[in-house]
Design an enzyme around this catalytic site. Structure first.
Site, PDB file in Angstrom:
ATOM      1  CE  LYS A 267      -1.816   1.576   3.972  1.00  0.00           C
ATOM      2  NZ  LYS A 267      -1.434   2.777   4.312  1.00  0.00           N
TER       3      LYS A 267
ATOM      4  NE  ARG B 102      -7.165   4.618   5.253  1.00  0.00           N
ATOM      5  CZ  ARG B 102      -6.541   5.843   5.947  1.00  0.00           C
ATOM      6  NH1 ARG B 102      -6.958   6.360   6.956  1.00  0.00           N
ATOM      7  NH2 ARG B 102      -5.591   6.456   5.380  1.00  0.00           N
TER       8      ARG B 102
HETATM    9  C1  EPZ Z   1       4.409   6.668   6.053  1.00  0.00           C
HETATM   10  O1  EPZ Z   1       3.723   7.972   6.832  1.00  0.00           O
HETATM   11  C2  EPZ Z   1       3.653   5.540   5.965  1.00  0.00           C
HETATM   12  N1  EPZ Z   1       2.377   5.959   5.240  1.00  0.00           N
HETATM   13  C3  EPZ Z   1       2.876   5.399   7.462  1.00  0.00           C
HETATM   14  O2  EPZ Z   1       2.120   4.209   7.472  1.00  0.00           O
HETATM   15  C4  EPZ Z   1       4.116   4.883   8.414  1.00  0.00           C
HETATM   16  O3  EPZ Z   1       3.695   4.602   9.750  1.00  0.00           O
HETATM   17  C5  EPZ Z   1       5.292   6.146   8.211  1.00  0.00           C
HETATM   18  O4  EPZ Z   1       5.579   6.496   6.944  1.00  0.00           O
HETATM   19  C6  EPZ Z   1       6.448   5.734   9.178  1.00  0.00           C
HETATM   20  O5  EPZ Z   1       7.087   4.615   8.750  1.00  0.00           O
HETATM   21  C7  EPZ Z   1       2.633   5.894   3.946  1.00  0.00           C
HETATM   22  O6  EPZ Z   1       3.471   5.674   3.476  1.00  0.00           O
HETATM   23  C8  EPZ Z   1       1.350   6.438   3.143  1.00  0.00           C
HETATM   24  P1  EPZ Z   1       6.813  10.097   8.390  1.00  0.00           P
HETATM   25  P2  EPZ Z   1       4.312   9.298   6.658  1.00  0.00           P
HETATM   26  O7  EPZ Z   1       6.801  11.353   7.656  1.00  0.00           O
HETATM   27  O8  EPZ Z   1       5.119   9.561   5.637  1.00  0.00           O
HETATM   28  C9  EPZ Z   1       6.558  13.338  11.678  1.00  0.00           C
HETATM   29  C10 EPZ Z   1       0.301   2.705   7.820  1.00  0.00           C
HETATM   30  O9  EPZ Z   1      -0.188   2.305   8.828  1.00  0.00           O
HETATM   31  N2  EPZ Z   1       6.432  14.463  10.613  1.00  0.00           N
HETATM   32  O10 EPZ Z   1       8.058   9.165   8.184  1.00  0.00           O
HETATM   33  O11 EPZ Z   1       3.429  10.363   6.891  1.00  0.00           O
HETATM   34  C11 EPZ Z   1       5.334  12.517  11.752  1.00  0.00           C
HETATM   35  O12 EPZ Z   1       4.265  13.197  12.306  1.00  0.00           O
HETATM   36  C12 EPZ Z   1       0.877   4.096   7.836  1.00  0.00           C
HETATM   37  O13 EPZ Z   1       0.515   2.376   6.669  1.00  0.00           O
HETATM   38  C13 EPZ Z   1       6.628  15.624  10.921  1.00  0.00           C
HETATM   39  O14 EPZ Z   1       6.742  16.156  12.007  1.00  0.00           O
HETATM   40  O15 EPZ Z   1       5.437   9.163   7.875  1.00  0.00           O
HETATM   41  C14 EPZ Z   1       5.901  11.225  12.575  1.00  0.00           C
HETATM   42  O16 EPZ Z   1       5.575  11.453  13.832  1.00  0.00           O
HETATM   43  C15 EPZ Z   1       0.632   4.906   9.148  1.00  0.00           C
HETATM   44  N3  EPZ Z   1       6.762  16.578   9.848  1.00  0.00           N
HETATM   45  C16 EPZ Z   1       7.270  11.256  12.051  1.00  0.00           C
HETATM   46  O17 EPZ Z   1       7.543  12.614  11.599  1.00  0.00           O
HETATM   47  C17 EPZ Z   1       6.855  16.097   8.322  1.00  0.00           C
HETATM   48  O18 EPZ Z   1       6.760  16.937   7.500  1.00  0.00           O
HETATM   49  C18 EPZ Z   1       7.473  10.216  10.802  1.00  0.00           C
HETATM   50  O19 EPZ Z   1       6.559  10.536   9.762  1.00  0.00           O
HETATM   51  C19 EPZ Z   1       6.699  15.188   8.374  1.00  0.00           C
HETATM   52  C20 EPZ Z   1       6.582  13.736   9.331  1.00  0.00           C
END
Ligand code: EPZ
Length: 422
Positions: free
Chosen positions: A22, A401
């Site tokens: 996904k 999802r």
């Molecule tokens: C991706 O989300 C995945 N989703 C998530 O999977 C996964 O948990 C996550 O990566 C971590 O591996 C998709 O790929 C669609 P991040 P993403 O940016 O990209 C913070 C699932 O269950 N952050 O690596 O949104 C954020 O809040 C989903 O399939 C900022 O603060 O994750 C988080 O605490 C859930 N500012 C941490 O960094 C930003 O601009 C990691 O987020 C971006 C992120």
């Protein structure tokens, strides 16, 4: 809203096919916006999130044909009719933000709704925006939308250093960099297999990329990209999720298409817990060695560490382990919502901030529980497989999802599981 009924049963035996990822598909699909040539994705998963991304791209003018029952997606963005990603679609799925970088890179402008937060955390997009600003984007945030344009008409290559690892920000910046003028270096980039998969697809389209899978990715911008046909990488989170089914229930299950390199850190923890994982010609085979699962401690980290997306599922296993396990969630600020639901089944879990302490009990008991987010929902189903009696998991739209045909896949291995239309 549908529910899923699970009756605790004995060991599971059989084979489960693992679908395409996904989280790879959700970043591969927006790559169509980088070119007017056709992009075909094979091994695509059949999930509601993919349908949501399809709707979003179609709202921009991309043609999306879903073939072979949804396993092949033929995308073509030869003529975009809009550059606005509307709140009504973006609010349904945060990955919608991944259309920003490609639209900006190809046409120099885009208007994308800010995604809301979600159950597991605020999940801001500041790192996405800072990376694009470093590449010459002018970003104005107003009325809930990001109004973006490339100041020089085209993005410029830049050195982008992420203060901490972000999968989505790495993906947005990587896609944007492929068409920027000059060289872009992404430092402290995410190393997830989904990033590697995206880079491989972009390279097939003509992008000049090096270093994917390491913390530093270098991109030489080109003036245009072509089309490609690309197979979506196996879903390591679905893989890990179903590996836990025989671990929790006993028996032996083969995960078709499973690759050990996608789940190395996870397998280390399974080994410590007393779960045997072996490679087979068709994928991976999992069986509980003997007796009770042993308690283990888990800390979630960016890849190649233990994935946050398997934390809830691992907790389901540890609820009946012999001993006390400590799970530390370091990626998201609110990702223990499955804990009180598991407690309704008799689990003994104490949550303090980002740490959950699980004291194993002999056996859980079936109960009515509620899914709160995608991975929490499947952890409840895993817990129910070996619980005494019946469990009803409500709000399974969360589940749909990220997991296709759960009841079929587990049912084929002997689980007593059925969907109750609601
Ligand atoms: C991706 O989300 C995945 N989703 C998530 O999977 C996964 O948990 C996550 O990566 C971590 O591996 C998709 O790929 C669609 P991040 P993403 O940016 O990209 C913070 C699932 O269950 N952050 O690596 O949104 C954020 O809040 C989903 O399939 C900022 O603060 O994750 C988080 O605490 C859930 N500012 C941490 O960094 C930003 O601009 C990691 O987020 C971006 C992120």
């Amino acid at each position: 809203m549908d529910s899923i009924l699970v009756k605790g049963n004995g060991p599971l035996n059989g084979a489960i096919p693992i679908a395409g990822a996904k989280n790879a598909c959700l970043t591969l699909m927006p790559a169509t916006l980088l070119t007017d040539a056709p992009l075909t994705l094979t091994n695509a998963p059949r999930l509601s999130d993919i349908r949501t991304m399809t709707q979003l791209l179609q709202s921009l003018g991309t043609e999306v044909a879903s073939l072979q029952g949804g396993q092949v997606l033929a995308l073509s963005s030869h003529g975009l009719t809009s550059h606005t990603a509307d709140y009504d679609i973006v609010r349904k799925m945060r990955a919608s933000i991944l259309v920003l970088g490609p639209m900006l890179a190809r046409d120099g402008h885009a208007i994308v709704s800010l995604p809301g937060g979600c159950a597991i955390g605020a999940r801001p997009v500041d790192l996405h925006l800072r990376a694009l600003e470093a590449m010459g984007a002018q970003l104005d945030l107003r009325d809930g939308y990001i109004h973006a344009r490339a100041k020089a008409g085209r993005l410029q290559g830049a050195i982008v250093e992420f203060p901490f690892v972000s999968v989505g920000a790495t993906e947005n910046a990587l896609m944007a960099a492929t068409l920027a003028r000059g060289t872009t270096v992404l430092k402290n980039a995410a190393r997830e297999p989904e990033i590697v998969d995206l880079a491989q697809c972009l390279r097939r389209m003509g992008a000049q990329i090096a270093g994917e899978g390491t913390g530093t990715i270098t991109v030489e911008g080109v003036t245009g990209l072509g089309g490609a046909t690309h197979p979506v990488v196996t879903d390591r989170i679905e893989l890990g999720t179903y590996m836990l089914a025989p671990a929790i229930c006993g028996g032996e299950v083969e995960l078709l298409g499973g690759r050990i390199d996608l789940v190395a850190a996870f397998c280390e923890k399974l080994d410590q817990a007393g779960i045997a994982v072996s490679e087979t010609p068709r994928g991976l085979k999992v069986a509980r060695r003997n007796g009770r699962v042993r308690a283990v401690d888990v800390v979630t980290e960016p890849f190649p560490g233990f994935p946050t997306d398997l934390q809830a599922q691992m907790m389901a296993l540890l609820c009946t382990a012999d001993g006390t396990s400590v799970l530390e969630e370091r990626i998201f600020e609110n990702r223990f919502m499955h804990a009180p639901e598991l407690a309704r089944m008799g689990a003994r879990i104490e949550v303090r901030g980002g740490t959950a302490t699980v004291t194993g009990v002999e056996r859980l008991k079936g109960a009515r529980v509620m899914a709160t987010d995608l991975r929490a929902s499947v952890s409840l189903i895993l817990a129910a497989l070996a619980a005494e009696g019946e469990t009803v998991v409500s709000r399974v739209y969360h589940l749909d999802r990220g997991y296709e045909r759960v009841e079929e896949k587990l049912g084929a291995c002997g689980a007593l599981i059925e969907r109750i239309p609601g």
